[in-house]
Design a protein around this motif. Structure first.
Motif, PDB file in Angstrom:
ATOM      1  N   VAL A  16      10.060   2.158  -3.000  1.00  0.00           N
ATOM      2  CA  VAL A  16      10.970   2.088  -4.142  1.00  0.00           C
ATOM      3  C   VAL A  16      12.038   3.178  -4.100  1.00  0.00           C
ATOM      4  CG1 VAL A  16      11.110   2.181  -6.663  1.00  0.00           C
ATOM      5  CG2 VAL A  16       9.200   0.998  -5.564  1.00  0.00           C
ATOM      6  N   THR A  17      11.617   4.433  -3.864  1.00  0.00           N
ATOM      7  CA  THR A  17      12.548   5.561  -3.928  1.00  0.00           C
ATOM      8  C   THR A  17      12.466   6.368  -2.640  1.00  0.00           C
ATOM      9  OG1 THR A  17      12.193   5.693  -6.313  1.00  0.00           O
ATOM     10  CG2 THR A  17      13.207   7.599  -5.260  1.00  0.00           C
ATOM     11  N   ALA A  18      13.597   6.623  -2.036  1.00  0.00           N
ATOM     12  CA  ALA A  18      13.631   7.398  -0.791  1.00  0.00           C
ATOM     13  C   ALA A  18      13.301   8.865  -1.049  1.00  0.00           C
ATOM     14  CB  ALA A  18      15.008   7.286  -0.143  1.00  0.00           C
ATOM     15  N   ALA A  19      12.638   9.483  -0.069  1.00  0.00           N
ATOM     16  CA  ALA A  19      12.379  10.924  -0.031  1.00  0.00           C
ATOM     17  C   ALA A  19      11.604  11.449  -1.242  1.00  0.00           C
ATOM     18  CB  ALA A  19      13.690  11.681   0.136  1.00  0.00           C
ATOM     19  N   ASP A  20      10.637  10.662  -1.744  1.00  0.00           N
ATOM     20  CA  ASP A  20       9.816  11.113  -2.871  1.00  0.00           C
ATOM     21  C   ASP A  20       8.369  11.401  -2.461  1.00  0.00           C
ATOM     22  OD1 ASP A  20       8.911   8.548  -2.432  1.00  0.00           O
ATOM     23  OD2 ASP A  20       9.167   7.880  -4.499  1.00  0.00           O
ATOM     24  N   ALA A  21       8.098  11.426  -1.156  1.00  0.00           N
ATOM     25  CA  ALA A  21       6.769  11.674  -0.584  1.00  0.00           C
ATOM     26  C   ALA A  21       5.798  10.528  -0.820  1.00  0.00           C
ATOM     27  CB  ALA A  21       6.176  13.000  -1.069  1.00  0.00           C
ATOM     28  N   LEU A  22       6.269   9.391  -1.325  1.00  0.00           N
ATOM     29  CA  LEU A  22       5.444   8.194  -1.465  1.00  0.00           C
ATOM     30  C   LEU A  22       5.815   7.236  -0.337  1.00  0.00           C
ATOM     31  CD1 LEU A  22       5.539   7.577  -5.317  1.00  0.00           C
ATOM     32  CD2 LEU A  22       3.662   8.516  -3.960  1.00  0.00           C
ATOM     33  N   TYR A  23       4.900   7.050   0.592  1.00  0.00           N
ATOM     34  CA  TYR A  23       5.121   6.200   1.759  1.00  0.00           C
ATOM     35  C   TYR A  23       4.494   4.838   1.501  1.00  0.00           C
ATOM     36  CZ  TYR A  23       6.814  10.212   4.305  1.00  0.00           C
ATOM     37  OH  TYR A  23       7.558  11.276   4.719  1.00  0.00           O
ATOM     38  N   THR A  24       5.185   3.785   1.938  1.00  0.00           N
ATOM     39  CA  THR A  24       4.780   2.426   1.601  1.00  0.00           C
ATOM     40  C   THR A  24       4.779   1.532   2.837  1.00  0.00           C
ATOM     41  OG1 THR A  24       5.787   2.719  -0.578  1.00  0.00           O
ATOM     42  CG2 THR A  24       5.324   0.462   0.100  1.00  0.00           C
ATOM     43  N   ALA A  25       3.797   0.641   2.878  1.00  0.00           N
ATOM     44  CA  ALA A  25       3.750  -0.430   3.882  1.00  0.00           C
ATOM     45  C   ALA A  25       3.328  -1.705   3.172  1.00  0.00           C
ATOM     46  CB  ALA A  25       2.759  -0.100   4.995  1.00  0.00           C
ATOM     47  N   VAL A  26       3.780  -2.830   3.694  1.00  0.00           N
ATOM     48  CA  VAL A  26       3.418  -4.133   3.137  1.00  0.00           C
ATOM     49  C   VAL A  26       2.618  -4.880   4.186  1.00  0.00           C
ATOM     50  CG1 VAL A  26       4.285  -6.291   2.177  1.00  0.00           C
ATOM     51  CG2 VAL A  26       5.490  -4.146   1.691  1.00  0.00           C
ATOM     52  N   VAL A  27       1.426  -5.332   3.785  1.00  0.00           N
ATOM     53  CA  VAL A  27       0.535  -6.074   4.676  1.00  0.00           C
ATOM     54  C   VAL A  27       0.663  -7.555   4.336  1.00  0.00           C
ATOM     55  CG1 VAL A  27      -1.873  -6.405   5.342  1.00  0.00           C
ATOM     56  CG2 VAL A  27      -1.044  -4.123   4.815  1.00  0.00           C
ATOM     57  N   MET A  35       4.654   3.292   7.805  1.00  0.00           N
ATOM     58  CA  MET A  35       4.884   3.390   6.366  1.00  0.00           C
ATOM     59  C   MET A  35       6.235   4.071   6.174  1.00  0.00           C
ATOM     60  SD  MET A  35       1.098   4.352   4.908  1.00  0.00           S
ATOM     61  CE  MET A  35       1.419   3.717   3.252  1.00  0.00           C
ATOM     62  N   TYR A  36       6.928   3.705   5.109  1.00  0.00           N
ATOM     63  CA  TYR A  36       8.301   4.160   4.905  1.00  0.00           C
ATOM     64  C   TYR A  36       8.456   4.940   3.608  1.00  0.00           C
ATOM     65  CZ  TYR A  36       9.276   0.807   8.588  1.00  0.00           C
ATOM     66  OH  TYR A  36       9.285   0.131   9.763  1.00  0.00           O
ATOM     67  N   ASP A  37       9.340   5.916   3.641  1.00  0.00           N
ATOM     68  CA  ASP A  37       9.764   6.656   2.457  1.00  0.00           C
ATOM     69  C   ASP A  37      11.281   6.718   2.455  1.00  0.00           C
ATOM     70  OD1 ASP A  37       9.785   8.187   0.157  1.00  0.00           O
ATOM     71  OD2 ASP A  37       9.450  10.076   1.210  1.00  0.00           O
ATOM     72  N   ASP A  38      11.893   5.560   2.674  1.00  0.00           N
ATOM     73  CA  ASP A  38      13.354   5.504   2.799  1.00  0.00           C
ATOM     74  C   ASP A  38      14.017   4.563   1.798  1.00  0.00           C
ATOM     75  OD1 ASP A  38      12.570   3.049   3.756  1.00  0.00           O
ATOM     76  OD2 ASP A  38      13.451   3.288   5.746  1.00  0.00           O
ATOM     77  N   GLY A  39      13.246   4.080   0.818  1.00  0.00           N
ATOM     78  CA  GLY A  39      13.813   3.182  -0.182  1.00  0.00           C
ATOM     79  C   GLY A  39      13.921   1.745   0.293  1.00  0.00           C
ATOM     80  N   THR A  40      13.342   1.420   1.474  1.00  0.00           N
ATOM     81  CA  THR A  40      13.353   0.045   1.985  1.00  0.00           C
ATOM     82  C   THR A  40      11.926  -0.335   2.381  1.00  0.00           C
ATOM     83  OG1 THR A  40      13.719   0.671   4.290  1.00  0.00           O
ATOM     84  CG2 THR A  40      15.689   0.376   2.925  1.00  0.00           C
ATOM     85  N   ASN A  41      11.755  -1.568   2.836  1.00  0.00           N
ATOM     86  CA  ASN A  41      10.462  -2.043   3.337  1.00  0.00           C
ATOM     87  C   ASN A  41       9.341  -1.885   2.309  1.00  0.00           C
ATOM     88  OD1 ASN A  41      11.259  -2.658   6.187  1.00  0.00           O
ATOM     89  ND2 ASN A  41      11.785  -0.496   6.137  1.00  0.00           N
ATOM     90  N   GLY A  42       9.637  -2.158   1.044  1.00  0.00           N
ATOM     91  CA  GLY A  42       8.647  -2.047  -0.008  1.00  0.00           C
ATOM     92  C   GLY A  42       8.642  -0.704  -0.708  1.00  0.00           C
ATOM     93  N   ILE A  94       0.859  -1.181   0.000  1.00  0.00           N
ATOM     94  CA  ILE A  94       0.000   0.000   0.000  1.00  0.00           C
ATOM     95  C   ILE A  94       0.897   1.233   0.000  1.00  0.00           C
ATOM     96  CG2 ILE A  94      -1.763   1.271   1.288  1.00  0.00           C
ATOM     97  CD1 ILE A  94      -2.687  -1.502   2.320  1.00  0.00           C
ATOM     98  N   THR A  95       0.609   2.139  -0.933  1.00  0.00           N
ATOM     99  CA  THR A  95       1.415   3.342  -1.116  1.00  0.00           C
ATOM    100  C   THR A  95       0.520   4.571  -1.042  1.00  0.00           C
ATOM    101  OG1 THR A  95       2.928   2.117  -2.542  1.00  0.00           O
ATOM    102  CG2 THR A  95       3.022   4.509  -2.667  1.00  0.00           C
TER     103      THR A  95
END
Length: 91
Positions: A62-73, A53-60, A16-17
């Motif tokens: 893709v790109t760090a610091a792009d304002a797209l936060y991601t979590a994997v369920v 949720m992460y915006d660091d290029g890890t944990n699902g 989820i992004t």
């Protein structure tokens, strides 16, 4: 906000992004809250499970610091529907 895959296979994890913007820079935290529909009981509902949720290029993510936060369920059994929402805090 989007989730991939749109219709997951049984036991397939879901990514989820969400685009999260803050006037003061990056938010201090972004959290995905989810629960299975089967857990809903209107008299005594189960709480949502919160995961960062992460915006660091890890944990699902893709790109760090792009304002797209991601979590994997984690994947769920066949015919399960999940409710979710995203919250953020800037402190």
């Amino acid at each position: 906000m989007l989730h991939q895959p749109v219709i997951p296979l049984p036991n397939q994890s879901v990514t989820i992004t969400a685009r999260v913007l803050d006037d003061a820079g990056a938010p201090q935290s972004v959290t995905l809250h989810y629960r299975l529909d089967a857990q809903v009981n209107f008299v005594n509902p189960n709480p949502y499970i919160g995961v960062p949720m992460y915006d660091d290029g890890t944990n699902g993510d893709v790109t760090a610091a792009d304002a797209l936060y991601t979590a994997v369920v984690p994947g769920q059994a066949n015919d399960q529907q999940m409710d979710f929402y995203v919250s953020s805090s800037d402190g």
